[in-house]
Write a protein that holds these residues in place. Structure first.
Motif, PDB file in Angstrom:
ATOM      1  N   LEU A  88      11.017   1.091  -0.495  1.00 15.67           N
ATOM      2  CA  LEU A  88      11.141   2.495  -0.901  1.00 15.67           C
ATOM      3  C   LEU A  88       9.808   3.217  -0.756  1.00 15.67           C
ATOM      4  N   LEU A  89       8.739   2.586  -1.192  1.00 12.94           N
ATOM      5  CA  LEU A  89       7.427   3.224  -1.109  1.00 12.94           C
ATOM      6  C   LEU A  89       6.991   3.445   0.336  1.00 12.94           C
ATOM      7  N   ILE A 185       7.034  -4.272 -11.172  1.00  9.11           N
ATOM      8  CA  ILE A 185       6.404  -2.949 -11.115  1.00  9.11           C
ATOM      9  C   ILE A 185       4.910  -3.094 -10.823  1.00  9.11           C
ATOM     10  N   ARG A 186       4.291  -4.176 -11.236  1.00  7.42           N
ATOM     11  CA  ARG A 186       2.878  -4.378 -10.874  1.00  7.42           C
ATOM     12  C   ARG A 186       2.736  -4.493  -9.356  1.00  7.42           C
ATOM     13  N   HIS A 187       3.693  -5.133  -8.717  1.00 10.53           N
ATOM     14  CA  HIS A 187       3.658  -5.209  -7.257  1.00 10.53           C
ATOM     15  C   HIS A 187       3.762  -3.798  -6.665  1.00 10.53           C
ATOM     16  N   ALA A 188       4.671  -2.995  -7.188  1.00 14.11           N
ATOM     17  CA  ALA A 188       4.819  -1.623  -6.688  1.00 14.11           C
ATOM     18  C   ALA A 188       3.534  -0.826  -6.900  1.00 14.11           C
ATOM     19  N   LEU A 189       2.907  -0.984  -8.048  1.00 16.93           N
ATOM     20  CA  LEU A 189       1.666  -0.261  -8.319  1.00 16.93           C
ATOM     21  C   LEU A 189       0.550  -0.707  -7.379  1.00 16.93           C
ATOM     22  N   ALA A 190       0.544  -1.992  -7.033  1.00 17.54           N
ATOM     23  CA  ALA A 190      -0.452  -2.478  -6.072  1.00 17.54           C
ATOM     24  C   ALA A 190      -0.233  -1.851  -4.696  1.00 17.54           C
ATOM     25  N   VAL A 191       1.020  -1.690  -4.307  1.00 17.94           N
ATOM     26  CA  VAL A 191       1.320  -1.036  -3.025  1.00 17.94           C
ATOM     27  C   VAL A 191       0.874   0.422  -3.076  1.00 17.94           C
ATOM     28  N   ILE A 192       1.132   1.104  -4.184  1.00 12.27           N
ATOM     29  CA  ILE A 192       0.704   2.496  -4.334  1.00 12.27           C
ATOM     30  C   ILE A 192      -0.818   2.588  -4.201  1.00 12.27           C
TER      31      ILE A 192
END
Length: 227
Positions: A88-89, A185-192
């Motif tokens: 998604l990101l 969500i930590r993985h998503a934040l790392a991608v961000i």
């Protein structure tokens, strides 16, 4: 985020218990007239619906709705949460930025929801929270609350999806539909962060500078009330 009891809603949280800037929940299809009044009393003026057209039901709550189909296709019924969030990101940045823009453009608070209020909602809320300066641990703690509220409502559907798939995929399918593990969500934040951080990511995908400032102004008002 503060957990709230709103009649006809589930998995409901807000940035404050009075005049928040953002509220999140599962789908409001069953919200009652009393629940709608509770939302109005909170200061909600708009609803941001992240579902696909095929998932939506007639709205009875009376709020204006901004529809932002986040997947752009049927929602996944299997797969690993981390991979879905990352896709998604990387692939749906314009939709994510549009959803955050709708929060910024709301006259008051925006209620953001998908079906369970866990994954699509979690990602949009995380982007908005990080863009206004909320810390990673605060974002993760908020996201992690969803699983306990989603499981009683969605477990039957999740078990049916798991039964349709391969036995080897069962645990991952149930995790996708029912859980909100901090590591996801930590993985998503790392991608961000890899993509430049929330504010830069949102700007790159269409969020205007005035909208970003509006978002920060709303959040700072709530922050001042907290103090």
């Amino acid at each position: 985020m503060i957990e709230l009891d709103v009649d006809g809603l589930f998995n409901v949280r807000a940035d404050a218990d009075a005049r928040p800037w953002i509220v999140r929940s599962g789908a409001p299809d069953a919200v009652t007239p009393r629940g709608a009044e509770q939302l109005r009393a909170l200061g909600v003026t708009a609803i941001v619906d992240l579902r696909e057209p095929s998932e939506r039901r007639p709205a009875r709550h009376g709020f204006p709705v901004v529809a932002v189909p986040l997947y752009g296709e049927a929602p996944p019924i299997e797969g690993r949460l981390e991979h879905i969030y990352e896709a998604l990101l990387r692939d749906r940045g314009e939709a994510l930025a549009s959803a955050v823009a709708a929060i910024a453009d709301a006259e008051g608070a925006a209620l953001v929801h998908c079906t369970a209020g866990k994954d699509r909602t979690g990602l949009v809320v995380a982007l908005a929270q990080r863009a206004v300066g909320r810390g990673e641990d605060e974002v993760v703690a908020d996201y992690a609350l969803s699983g306990a509220h989603v499981r009683p409502v969605r477990e039957e559907i999740a078990l049916a999806h798991a039964a349709e798939g391969a036995e080897a995929d069962r645990a991952e399918t149930l995790r996708l539909h029912l859980d909100s593990p901090p590591e996801a969500i930590r993985h998503a934040l790392a991608v961000i962060d890899e993509l430049g951080g929330a504010a830069a990511y949102l700007r790159a995908h269409g969020l205007g500078e005035e909208q970003l400032e509006a978002l920060r102004a709303k959040a700072s008002t709530v922050g001042a009330m907290r103090r």
